[in-house]
Motif scaffolding. Structure first.
Motif, PDB file in Angstrom:
ATOM      1  N   ALA A 211      -6.153   1.470  -4.164  1.00  0.00           N
ATOM      2  CA  ALA A 211      -7.278   0.695  -3.640  1.00  0.00           C
ATOM      3  C   ALA A 211      -6.769  -0.562  -2.954  1.00  0.00           C
ATOM      4  O   ALA A 211      -5.761  -1.145  -3.370  1.00  0.00           O
ATOM      5  N   GLY A 212      -7.488  -0.945  -1.911  1.00  0.00           N
ATOM      6  CA  GLY A 212      -7.172  -2.186  -1.218  1.00  0.00           C
ATOM      7  C   GLY A 212      -5.740  -2.229  -0.729  1.00  0.00           C
ATOM      8  O   GLY A 212      -5.201  -1.251  -0.218  1.00  0.00           O
ATOM      9  N   SER A 213      -5.115  -3.356  -0.953  1.00  0.00           N
ATOM     10  CA  SER A 213      -3.763  -3.566  -0.427  1.00  0.00           C
ATOM     11  C   SER A 213      -2.676  -3.045  -1.349  1.00  0.00           C
ATOM     12  O   SER A 213      -1.498  -3.266  -1.086  1.00  0.00           O
TER      13      SER A 213
ATOM     14  N   HIS B  32       0.831  -1.203   0.000  1.00  0.00           N
ATOM     15  CA  HIS B  32       0.000   0.000   0.000  1.00  0.00           C
ATOM     16  C   HIS B  32       0.869   1.258   0.000  1.00  0.00           C
ATOM     17  O   HIS B  32       0.607   2.208  -0.749  1.00  0.00           O
TER      18      HIS B  32
END
Length: 100
Positions: free
Chosen positions: A73-75, A51
């Motif tokens: 977005a997300g990880s 990230h």
């Protein structure tokens, strides 16, 4: 140079040499016009936080001409949102290609 090639070229400049990433149209439109896993792959190679690396990449990739916004977005996926003029230019090109 087409927008896809411009994005790929910039990713190759910042990712570790030989990083095998994808750049594709996301299945859901809310994830942007293009999405890449480049930071996820690079983070795995470099043993870094995906990230955090994606945030670093995003700062650089926001400078690509034709890109309106870049979001992490997300990880660690990176989503690209293109300027409307990119689509208008593509339509003009399609309409002008009478043979196809």
């Amino acid at each position: 140079m087409m927008i896809r090639e411009a994005i790929e070229s910039e990713i190759k400049k910042i990712a570790p040499k030989g990083t095998r990433f994808t750049l594709e149209h996301p299945k859901k439109p809310e994830f942007g016009d293009y999405s890449t896993n480049a930071a996820l792959i690079a983070a795995e190679q470099k043993k870094e936080n995906a990230h955090d690396l994606a945030e670093q990449y995003a700062r650089h990739l926001r400078t690509v001409p034709g890109v309106r916004d870049v979001k992490v977005a997300g990880s660690g996926f990176i989503n690209f949102f293109l300027n409307d003029d990119i689509f208008i230019g593509n339509l003009s090109q399609i309409l002008g290609d009478k043979e196809r």
